[in-house]
Scaffold this active site. Structure first.
Site, PDB file in Angstrom:
ATOM      1  CD  GLU A  90      38.463  35.293  47.350  1.00 40.14           C
ATOM      2  OE1 GLU A  90      38.163  36.472  47.079  1.00 40.14           O
ATOM      3  OE2 GLU A  90      38.792  34.450  46.496  1.00 40.14           O
ATOM      4  CG  HIS A 159      48.430  32.906  42.041  1.00 41.27           C
ATOM      5  ND1 HIS A 159      48.488  34.255  41.835  1.00 41.27           N
ATOM      6  CD2 HIS A 159      47.197  32.525  41.667  1.00 41.27           C
ATOM      7  CE1 HIS A 159      47.337  34.672  41.343  1.00 41.27           C
ATOM      8  NE2 HIS A 159      46.533  33.650  41.231  1.00 41.27           N
TER       9      HIS A 159
END
Lengths: 367, 253
Positions: A90, A159
């Site tokens: 990322e 998450h």
């Protein structure tokens, strides 16, 4: 005039849409249904078709057709130069995205969920958000960071976080939170066309939800203005602000409240930064009561900012303290019953609205 | 200096000047962040078929950043025309390279990305290396250039530069490896110019620099209204606030 559409499909019920400002044309007798997923996919497709500088980058966006199938079919149509599968890195692909935006391309960078954006947050804030200011306008950054945000179902604490408040606190960013398919189409198109960095917070649980869309929404030139909230339901007695999935909850709460004689106005914020303070304040000046609803952590959240704004601008109009409904102040638990307690439910919004209208049962005694 | 006449109009900072029309995309305050950005420029150059390359410069201190390794992987994977230049002056602020890096062979960090070690104090070597690197990058993708160089002064204005190394080391390098001295000696030994001619050039350049400094000092600080400009390229008429929002508000253009 759109007839009331109420169906039960797969255990879901659609919100009753009473448009304050009608965008639905009467020549369309039966409105087409479109899921949020289809809305995002078609928006990406149209913008990539219209502008060769637009390209998509992220994990599994190409050959896998998108982790949530949002980019389905785009690799076949536009080729691997414009639909780039990345390694699980990322930090670098967000930085590369910003670098291409410096050069004049228009990248759409997908995070598989915004939880992973924390790996790249330095580039979002320090490379993207601040560049136009620091360079006195030389380096604008027309980038979109998009992906699912907030809680899904049973995915655990790492998450499930909502990043709306964090990104929206940063000047130089625009932060958008679509709810319906109309929102998804109009706002993603606006985000891609916008010359500034946009954080586009979707919601995994909304991807499969269908909404009616008019011909105007389906047109490839359709675009929604950034920074404007939408009054999803006009009301008189209490204002409920919400964004993303919580808009659906707020609309359901409004239906329940109606049976008890409380007429709730539901505002779909659509844009967290810029926040449509004038729409929120205008509504509170009408209803005199405010409930803010969000999925994310309560401390320093979106509701806190809305409450402060209303206290600053419309103090004299408040007949009751502002109520905040937010995610529980804990890391998201996994067990389904605990998870249910950690995320706002419709009954939480109903209870808070009744409190604001002085109609509730006495509060539980503090220990 | 934070003045209106600056290329960032006083808004950026002492290391933040940009000149996009000259293909200079600026410095970055976060050590190492500029390398992915540089790879992004290279990506865009390739995407646009411009047949140009990007030089992304970083120091021996930044060479240990994780995002550099990510950048090497993705640049090699995608054959980006990126030249990663490690300016190795052997100190990351006050930390000598042997205290920060297990292996100081920064040009080898690429593993599958080729690297060249260059005498950074030799202007001609640097020039040749850059020429070679550009040709390589256009055809084969990324390459690392490690420039062996030195920093005489401290890292910043607040660093005397003498607490972590000896003065002898500094003066030794200045005497033996100074790049400008080396070129001067070459010019004189090959009779390309006389001592006087060189001194005249130095005087002229010094004057040019002094004039520029004087001009910069004369430039005023930015207007207060500049506080709220350039937050966005397209401000959409939203409101922004000063420290006391009831006192200072602005509409962003």
């Amino acid at each position: 005039m759109l007839g009331v559409v109420r169906q039960k499909m797969l255990g879901q019920s659609f919100p009753k849409i009473r448009p304050a400002v009608s965008v639905l044309r009467s020549y369309s007798s039966a409105a087409k249904q479109m899921t949020v997923r289809e809305a995002l996919n078609s928006a990406l497709d149209e913008e990539m078709s219209a502008d060769p500088k637009v390209f998509l980058m992220g994990e599994e966006v190409g050959e896998y057709q998108g982790a949530y199938k949002i980019s389905k079919g785009l690799l076949e149509k536009y080729g691997p130069e414009r639909v780039r599968d990345t390694p699980i890195t990322e930090a670098v692909f967000a930085g590369i995205g910003v670098g291409t935006a410096y050069y004049g391309l228009k990248p759409v960078v997908e995070f598989m969920t915004f939880n992973f954006s924390m790996q790249a947050i330095d580039h979002i804030i320090n490379s993207a958000a601040k560049s136009n200011y620091m360079s006195a306008g030389q380096m604008s950054v027309p980038i979109v960071f998009r992906g699912p945000n907030g809680a899904a179902a049973g995915v655990g604490a790492q998450h499930s976080q909502c990043y709306a408040a964090w990104y929206a606190s940063c000047p130089g960013l625009k932060v958008l939170t679509p709810y319906s398919s109309e929102d998804a189409r109009g706002m993603l198109k606006a985000a891609i066309r916008d010359p500034d960095p946009v954080v586009f917070l979707e919601n995994e649980l909304l991807y499969g939800e269908p909404f009616p869309v008019s011909d105007e929404v389906l047109d490839s030139s359709f675009c929604l203005p950034i920074g404007k909230a939408k009054i999803e339901r006009v009301g008189r007695d209490v204002t409920i602000t919400a964004f993303s999935k919580m808009v659906g909850h707020a609309l359901k709460a409004a239906e329940i409240l109606e049976k008890d004689g409380i007429d709730a106005e539901v505002i779909n914020l659509r844009s967290i930064r810029p926040l449509d303070r004038s729409a929120i304040n205008a509504s509170v000046r009408k209803t005199n009561r405010l409930i803010t609803v969000e999925e994310g952590f309560p401390q320093h959240g979106v509701g806190a900012e809305i409450c402060a704004s209303v206290v600053e601008e419309s103090f004299a109009y408040l007949d009751a303290p502002v109520e905040r409904i937010a995610g529980a102040d804990i890391p998201m638990p996994y067990a389904a019953n605990l998870e249910r307690m950690a995320v706002p439910q419709v009954e939480d919004i109903v209870r808070a609205a009744k409190r604001a209208c002085y109609r509730s049962v006495p509060l539980a005694a503090a220990a | 200096m934070g003045r209106q006449a600056g290329c960032s109009k006083g808004k950026g900072g002492s290391m933040h000047f940009y000149k996009k029309d000259s293909n200079f995309y600026g410095g970055h305050g976060i050590v190492g962040a500029q390398v992915p950005l540089g790879c992004g420029l290279a990506f865009a150059q390739k995407y646009s078929k411009d047949e140009t390359v990007t030089f992304a410069l970083y120091g021996d201190g930044a060479a240990n950043q994780g995002q550099l390794f990510e950048a090497l992987n993705i640049s090699a994977l995608w054959d980006l025309p990126a030249i990663l230049v490690c300016e190795n002056n052997h100190y990351g602020m006050g930390t000598a390279e042997w205290r920060a890096a297990k292996s100081p062979a920064y040009y080898k960090r690429g593993d599958y990305v080729p690297g060249l070690k260059v005498d950074g104090m030799d202007a001609f070597a640097v020039k040749q290396a850059c020429k070679f690197a550009k040709e390589h990058a256009m055809k084969n993708g990324p390459i690392i250039l490690e420039m062996d160089t030195y920093r005489y002064h401290g890292h910043s204005m607040s660093d005397p530069g003498s607490t972590y190394r000896t003065r002898d080391e500094i003066s030794g390098v200045r005497q033996e490896r100074d790049p400008i001295e080396r070129v001067r000696k070459l010019i004189l030994s090959h009779d390309l110019a006389t001592e006087k001619e060189l001194k005249d050039i130095e005087k002229e350049v010094r004057k040019e620099v002094d004039d520029a400094i004087a001009q910069a000092k004369e430039s005023p600080m930015p207007e207060p209204s500049e506080l709220f400009t350039n937050v966005y390229a397209k401000g959409l008429g939203v409101e922004s606030f000063g420290a006391d929002r009831k006192e200072v508000r602005a509409t962003l253009p």
